[in-house]
Write an enzyme that holds these catalytic residues in place. Structure first.
Site, PDB file in Angstrom:
ATOM      1  N   HIS A 170      -6.571   0.652   4.116  1.00 30.03           N
ATOM      2  CA  HIS A 170      -5.678   0.905   5.243  1.00 30.03           C
ATOM      3  C   HIS A 170      -6.462   0.777   6.544  1.00 30.03           C
ATOM      4  CE1 HIS A 170      -2.523   1.879   2.598  1.00 30.03           C
ATOM      5  NE2 HIS A 170      -2.940   3.082   2.237  1.00 30.03           N
TER       6      HIS A 170
ATOM      7  N   CYS B 188      -4.303  -3.906   7.719  1.00 30.22           N
ATOM      8  CA  CYS B 188      -3.269  -4.091   8.729  1.00 30.22           C
ATOM      9  C   CYS B 188      -3.850  -3.946  10.132  1.00 30.22           C
ATOM     10  CB  CYS B 188      -2.145  -3.074   8.539  1.00 30.22           C
ATOM     11  SG  CYS B 188      -1.106  -3.405   7.110  1.00 30.22           S
TER      12      CYS B 188
END
Length: 829
Positions: A402, A451
């Protein structure tokens, strides 16, 4: 004679030299050979040998090393024939020579000396143990010279020196009988000449200690490459050039006198033993022509003359030769976070890190690969990575997990980050780059598989001032303010970025060219078209490539010290054998799946004949490792979570996977428990034996990444107070179970704001190909398929015959044996 044998021994348990001698006798005899033996056995209903069996035996003569007798004995063994039966058949056959092969010798060598390669300054021990009817005496020789004061079964040289290298043999005599042992070769390596990374093979029996060095020569000079590994038995070598084996290049040192231009290329050496294989680094050899320039009709100038003409400058000469770019070293830190405590779990980072580790090692990178790191562990891992960097080094950082991006700064999210998280809980990539620049690295590559969405909970604006340098390359798995995806599968598969990156990473091209081609490949992938696209940012002004050769710079001593620091994270415990009071013996082996993931496998290699049940398992591990007992001591690697390394592990073992070794605070001590039952026991309750094993701190545990901030540099990786957020943690709701998972912030608030097409792939167009099965099968068919990774004992033998001295294969030994025997004959005259 029959009374001197154990008639109940199955003939398949006969030692190989005995079987070989019997077969040689039976194969060469026409009237008392294997055919007649087959007729005799065929008349015995217990071990009936059919005509078809005899025909199968006869066909063995058509094979190069085929033996009809060996095939016949194998058939007899499969049908339960014992040594006693074989003696009776040979007596009926009347073949006394074959019977003599089964007769115990008056002198028998039980333990042969074994060839070994070891480091200068270590202790050498060669052992030869024999049993005779009268006292046994030993006499050791090095080549044809007797070793002084060597009358014991063990030849010990402490410490061993370079001059002690050579071939050794032991003469054993008892009364009138004498035997010669096998030849044992001793190779002594000078550690002062070591270069490059040192590491153990998978099973730990070989250790690579000397790596070849990059060479730049002129035509006519001598090309010399050297490598070396320690181990017992002595390793074998085979040099390769441009991936092709070089004929007769089977020694540690490769020498080519008067090298020509076509001798240039990429060289590496394959090092192997009977059960293992490993490779050295691949190094580049450049053979430059000697250029002479005609300045006038009557004068020619060599390179040295040009240097003088240029007033002490060789630019005039060098400008005519394309510049070869080098790295002084190559190091990579790979981090894959997947088991998040407060955020959705991921799968692909484990496979991605594993694949990239194998590929980068082929490019001669020193790789540290780590899974599931907390914030402090990530910061300490970055510190250790920075220690490996110095002037001219190629540094590569890969992160999968993440992440988010605010104001142009990228942040990597640790597995213990709260929900929601802020920059104080994460690592800023640009801060790491600033520290890398201070090391004057030759190339900085960041591959960020995460991301890059905006984090609405983080309003901080870090002010990171980077130096203006032309050696930085960023490969973002997705564009700014977009997500990166991994493909859902019943097994394990790569994320979208690495799926295409691994196909291009070994290309001998400028790194930005490689990433450009990856971007083109990703753009053709229907499953993520319009959702994820590779973005490249570069300030590279030279043709720097990951395939560039390594040439140590002026800081060779510093590089060697850094290499020792790196080696700490890759030291595996030595394999060991444990002997239990009941007579059972257990082999304990170790392998590394990642730098912080250790695999332990156990195998029973010896069990008493009267033991009806025997099983061994490992237990009592440190609580720091948080090992689930249900996933320990499994019969297949996959059952314990070892999916990627399973094909490389020995079979028929019990396997245990220990992850998160970075959390280990003390030496790793555990218990090996043996359970057994004997046939004479009245009850069914097994007996337990236990042994405690201490293997120190394996792999990354040596670096103590679990500690709090140890150096000021780790604070600098985030340019704000180190104060973790105390926001409450939220468990992911059911809406987080995406078919196409996001490597992003995954905050619940952000997720709910996404439009439906950003949360799910259109089922009618993409779901079957990108979700249901392996991605590679999408264009062939839409059926599901399981995940398939795409990665690439012997007992004591009897002594040799008096006039047959067995030797290990080497072109040097044949001549040595002749000289040695002739010298003995001269001494006896």
């Amino acid at each position: 004679m029959a009374d001197s044998l154990d008639r109940s021994t199955k003939i398949n348990l006969l030692k190989e030299p005995v079987v070989k001698r019997i077969c040689e006798v039976l194969d060469k005899s026409s009237s008392k050979g294997w055919r007649k033996l087959g007729e005799i056995v065929g008349n015995d209903r217990r071990f009936k040998v059919s005509p078809d069996d005899m025909e199968m035996c006869s066909l063995k003569v058509l094979e190069l090393e085929g033996s009809p007798s060996r095939m016949l004995l194998r058939l007899m063994a499969e049908r339960g024939c014992t040594t006693g039966h074989l003696v009776d058949y040979l007596q009926a056959l009347g073949n006394s020579e074959a019977l003599q092969c089964l007769k115990p010798s008056a002198l028998q060598i039980l333990l042969q000396p074994q060839s070994v390669a070891l480091l200068c300054g270590h202790n050498l021990r060669l052992s030869c143990h024999a049993m005779g009817k009268s006292p046994v005496h030993y006499q050791w020789f090095k080549a044809k010279e007797e070793v002084p004061n060597s009358s014991s079964p063990d030849l010990v040289i402490s410490p061993v020196q370079l001059k002690d290298a050579g071939f050794y043999i032991c003469r054993v005599h008892s009364g009138d009988a004498f035997e010669f042992s096998h030849w044992a070769q001793v190779d002594v390596l000078n550690i002062g000449m070591s270069y490059g990374q040192s590491y153990h093979s998978l099973d730990g029996r070989l250790k690579l200690v000397i790596q070849p060095q990059t060479q730049r020569l002129h035509v006519g000079e001598t090309l010399q490459l050297e490598c070396g590994a320690t181990g017992r038995p002595i390793p074998r070598y085979q040099w390769h050039r441009n991936g092709v084996p070089i004929s007769n290049a089977t020694k540690r040192k490769l020498m080519i006198p008067h090298a020509m231009q076509d001798h240039g290329g990429k060289y590496r050496c394959e090092i192997s033993s009977s059960t293992e294989r490993m490779w050295t680094n691949e190094v580049n050899v450049v053979i430059a022509p000697r250029i002479s320039v005609q300045l006038s009709g009557a004068m020619e100038c060599s390179e040295d003359d040009l240097y003088a003409i240029g007033g002490g400058s060789s630019d005039f000469f060098l400008n005519s030769i394309p510049e070869q770019l080098y790295a002084t070293d190559k190091v990579a830190l790979l981090i894959g976070n997947l088991s998040y405590q407060n955020h959705p779990q991921l799968k692909a980072p484990m496979v991605d890190v594993y694949d990239l580790t194998n590929l980068l090692r082929q490019l001669n990178f020193k790789v540290v690969s780590l899974l599931d790191l907390t914030e402090s562990e990530m910061r300490n891992a970055v510190d250790e990575f920075l220690l490996l960097l110095h002037k001219g080094v190629y540094g590569l950082l890969y992160y999968a997990g993440h992440g988010y991006e605010n104001y142009g700064n990228s942040f990597m999210v640790p597995v213990d980050a709260p929900n929601p998280y802020r920059s104080a809980n994460c690592l800023c990539v640009q801060s790491i780059l600033k520290l890398m620049q201070e090391k004057e690295t030759g190339l900085n590559v960041f591959l960020l598989d995460m991301c890059r969405k905006r984090n609405i909970h983080d309003d901080s604006t870090p002010n990171i001032v980077l130096r203006v340098t032309a050696n930085i390359v960023f490969g973002y798995a997705t564009c700014q303010d977009a997500e990166a995806f991994e493909l859902s599968s019943s097994g394990f598969t790569n994320g979208v970025f690495v799926k295409f990156l691994k196909k291009r990473l070994l290309d001998d091209e400028k790194i930005t060219t490689v990433l450009d081609r990856v971007a083109e490949d990703m753009g053709q992938f229907d499953a993520t078209k319009g959702k994820q696209a590779l973005e490249i940012r570069s300030s590279l002004s030279e043709r720097r490539a990951l395939t560039d050769p390594i040439l140590p710079g002026d800081s060779a001593d510093l590089a060697h010290a850094h290499s020792r620091q790196w080696a700490k994270a890759h030291e595996l415990p030595e394999s060991m054998c444990l002997d239990f009071d009941c007579g059972a013996q257990i082999k304990l082996g170790f392998a590394a799946e990642f730098s912080n993931v250790l695999v332990i496998y156990t195998h029973i290699i010896k069990k008493p004949d009267d033991m009806s049940f025997c099983q061994a398992h490992v237990t009592d591990f440190s609580q720091d490792l948080d090992v689930d007992p249900k996933e320990m001591n499994r019969e297949t690697p996959e059952e314990t979570g070892i999916y990627l390394l399973s094909s490389s592990l020995p079979q028929h073992c019990l396997y245990t996977r220990l992850s998160s070794l970075q959390k280990l605070r003390e030496e790793l001590v555990f218990t090996v428990c043996l359970q057994g039952a004997f046939t004479a026991m009245d009850d069914d309750h097994p007996i337990h034996w236990k042994k405690s094993v201490d293997i120190g701190k394996p792999l990354i545990a040596r670096l103590d990444l679990h500690r709090a901030m140890r150096r000021n540099s780790c604070l600098q990786t985030c340019m704000m107070p180190h104060s973790p957020s105390h926001s409450p943690c939220h468990s992911p709701g059911p809406e987080h179970h995406l078919h196409l998972h996001l490597h992003g912030s995954h905050q619940a608030q952000d997720y709910n704001r996404l439009s439906p097409q950003h949360r799910y792939l259109d089922i009618s167009e993409h779901l079957q190909g990108a979700v249901g099965g392996c991605v590679d099968s999408y264009y062939d068919n839409l059926s599901q398929c399981p995940y398939e990774p795409t990665y690439d004992s012997g007992g004591l033998s009897s002594s040799p015959g008096r006039f047959s001295i067995p030797i290990e294969a080497s072109e040097d030994i044949t001549e040595l044996q002749t000289v040695f025997i002739n010298s003995l004959q001269l001494q006896s005259q």
